[in-house]
Design a protein around this motif. Structure first.
Motif, PDB file in Angstrom:
ATOM      1  N   LEU A  55      -7.972  17.281 -15.712  1.00  0.00           N
ATOM      2  CA  LEU A  55      -9.413  17.398 -15.541  1.00  0.00           C
ATOM      3  C   LEU A  55      -9.793  18.097 -14.239  1.00  0.00           C
ATOM      4  O   LEU A  55     -10.933  18.518 -14.077  1.00  0.00           O
ATOM      5  CB  LEU A  55     -10.071  16.021 -15.627  1.00  0.00           C
ATOM      6  N   ARG A  81     -15.020  25.301  -7.770  1.00  0.00           N
ATOM      7  CA  ARG A  81     -15.197  23.853  -7.809  1.00  0.00           C
ATOM      8  C   ARG A  81     -14.252  23.176  -6.830  1.00  0.00           C
ATOM      9  O   ARG A  81     -14.651  22.301  -6.057  1.00  0.00           O
ATOM     10  CB  ARG A  81     -14.947  23.318  -9.222  1.00  0.00           C
ATOM     11  N   MET A 135     -13.061  21.059 -17.625  1.00  0.00           N
ATOM     12  CA  MET A 135     -13.744  20.019 -18.391  1.00  0.00           C
ATOM     13  C   MET A 135     -13.118  19.921 -19.775  1.00  0.00           C
ATOM     14  O   MET A 135     -12.329  20.781 -20.175  1.00  0.00           O
ATOM     15  CB  MET A 135     -15.238  20.324 -18.472  1.00  0.00           C
ATOM     16  N   CYS A 193     -20.620  21.226 -11.811  1.00  0.00           N
ATOM     17  CA  CYS A 193     -20.415  20.608 -13.133  1.00  0.00           C
ATOM     18  C   CYS A 193     -21.655  19.820 -13.549  1.00  0.00           C
ATOM     19  O   CYS A 193     -22.119  19.932 -14.689  1.00  0.00           O
ATOM     20  CB  CYS A 193     -19.204  19.675 -13.106  1.00  0.00           C
ATOM     21  N   ILE A 199     -18.444  15.234 -23.982  1.00  0.00           N
ATOM     22  CA  ILE A 199     -18.293  16.261 -22.953  1.00  0.00           C
ATOM     23  C   ILE A 199     -17.885  15.540 -21.683  1.00  0.00           C
ATOM     24  O   ILE A 199     -18.650  14.747 -21.136  1.00  0.00           O
ATOM     25  CB  ILE A 199     -19.597  17.049 -22.736  1.00  0.00           C
ATOM     26  N   VAL A 200     -16.649  15.796 -21.237  1.00  0.00           N
ATOM     27  CA  VAL A 200     -16.093  15.132 -20.064  1.00  0.00           C
ATOM     28  C   VAL A 200     -16.137  16.123 -18.899  1.00  0.00           C
ATOM     29  O   VAL A 200     -15.529  17.192 -18.972  1.00  0.00           O
ATOM     30  CB  VAL A 200     -14.648  14.652 -20.321  1.00  0.00           C
ATOM     31  N   TYR A 201     -16.843  15.739 -17.851  1.00  0.00           N
ATOM     32  CA  TYR A 201     -17.036  16.619 -16.706  1.00  0.00           C
ATOM     33  C   TYR A 201     -16.925  15.806 -15.416  1.00  0.00           C
ATOM     34  O   TYR A 201     -16.937  14.571 -15.447  1.00  0.00           O
ATOM     35  CB  TYR A 201     -18.417  17.291 -16.784  1.00  0.00           C
ATOM     36  N   ASP A 202     -16.814  16.488 -14.287  1.00  0.00           N
ATOM     37  CA  ASP A 202     -16.701  15.821 -12.996  1.00  0.00           C
ATOM     38  C   ASP A 202     -18.089  15.526 -12.448  1.00  0.00           C
ATOM     39  O   ASP A 202     -18.796  16.430 -12.002  1.00  0.00           O
ATOM     40  CB  ASP A 202     -15.920  16.707 -12.020  1.00  0.00           C
ATOM     41  N   ILE A 242     -24.234  20.623 -16.730  1.00  0.00           N
ATOM     42  CA  ILE A 242     -24.515  19.631 -17.772  1.00  0.00           C
ATOM     43  C   ILE A 242     -26.025  19.400 -17.890  1.00  0.00           C
ATOM     44  O   ILE A 242     -26.550  19.240 -18.991  1.00  0.00           O
ATOM     45  CB  ILE A 242     -23.771  18.306 -17.484  1.00  0.00           C
ATOM     46  N   HIS A 248     -10.034  22.039 -23.819  1.00  0.00           N
ATOM     47  CA  HIS A 248      -9.955  21.956 -22.368  1.00  0.00           C
ATOM     48  C   HIS A 248     -10.274  23.295 -21.710  1.00  0.00           C
ATOM     49  O   HIS A 248      -9.922  24.350 -22.245  1.00  0.00           O
ATOM     50  CB  HIS A 248      -8.530  21.505 -22.001  1.00  0.00           C
ATOM     51  N   ASP A 276     -18.494  11.011 -17.429  1.00  0.00           N
ATOM     52  CA  ASP A 276     -18.032  11.360 -16.087  1.00  0.00           C
ATOM     53  C   ASP A 276     -16.521  11.144 -16.053  1.00  0.00           C
ATOM     54  O   ASP A 276     -16.033  10.058 -16.380  1.00  0.00           O
ATOM     55  CB  ASP A 276     -18.727  10.481 -15.048  1.00  0.00           C
ATOM     56  N   ALA A 277     -15.785  12.168 -15.659  1.00  0.00           N
ATOM     57  CA  ALA A 277     -14.323  12.102 -15.623  1.00  0.00           C
ATOM     58  C   ALA A 277     -13.814  11.063 -14.632  1.00  0.00           C
ATOM     59  O   ALA A 277     -12.644  10.699 -14.665  1.00  0.00           O
ATOM     60  CB  ALA A 277     -13.747  13.477 -15.273  1.00  0.00           C
TER      61      ALA A 277
END
Length: 127
Positions: A56, A113, A60, A18, A9-12, A22, A70, A38-39
């Motif tokens: 991104l 965001r 996410m 975000c 799981i790629v998130y900011d 998570i 995506h 973490d992106a």
């Protein structure tokens, strides 16, 4: 990827929404091993995301079984893996379990965001 590979799981990590999402989401144990990325890091999945042309800053990414999902598709995937325990998880399942609804609900979240990052003086991931 193999079946034993984690779900990524790629998130900011600099986005308060975000990061809170998570921390709050509870994924079913049946989902298997989950790896949070973490992106803004230098994780190898970021090269696959870039090669796929995914932005991104617009959503996410979930990597599951070798497929990158995506934005709203990532949220739909996570909703399917979320437990029904707790009000937050029930709300997330209700909002994002159906792809057509997720497509409508996700863009305002991205806009929020973007505005929040600007107000906090934080840069975009690709900016």
């Amino acid at each position: 990827m193999t079946m034993s590979d984690p779900i990524l799981i790629v998130y900011d990590g600099e986005c308060p929404f975000c990061s809170a999402y998570i921390q709050m989401v509870r994924l079913r144990e049946a989902a298997g091993k989950i790896e949070l990325v973490d992106a803004r890091s230098d994780h190898p999945v970021l090269h696959r995301i870039e090669a796929a042309g995914l932005d991104l800053d617009k959503g996410m990414v979930v990597e599951l079984a070798g497929q990158l999902r995506h934005g709203d598709a990532a949220m739909t995937t996570l909703a399917a893996m979320t437990t029904r325990s707790g009000l937050f998880n029930r709300l997330m399942r209700m909002m994002f379990a159906r792809p057509a609804v997720a497509r409508v609900l996700y863009p305002p979240l991205v806009a929020g965001r973007t505005l929040t990052l600007r107000l906090l003086g934080r840069r975009k991931i690709n900016g």
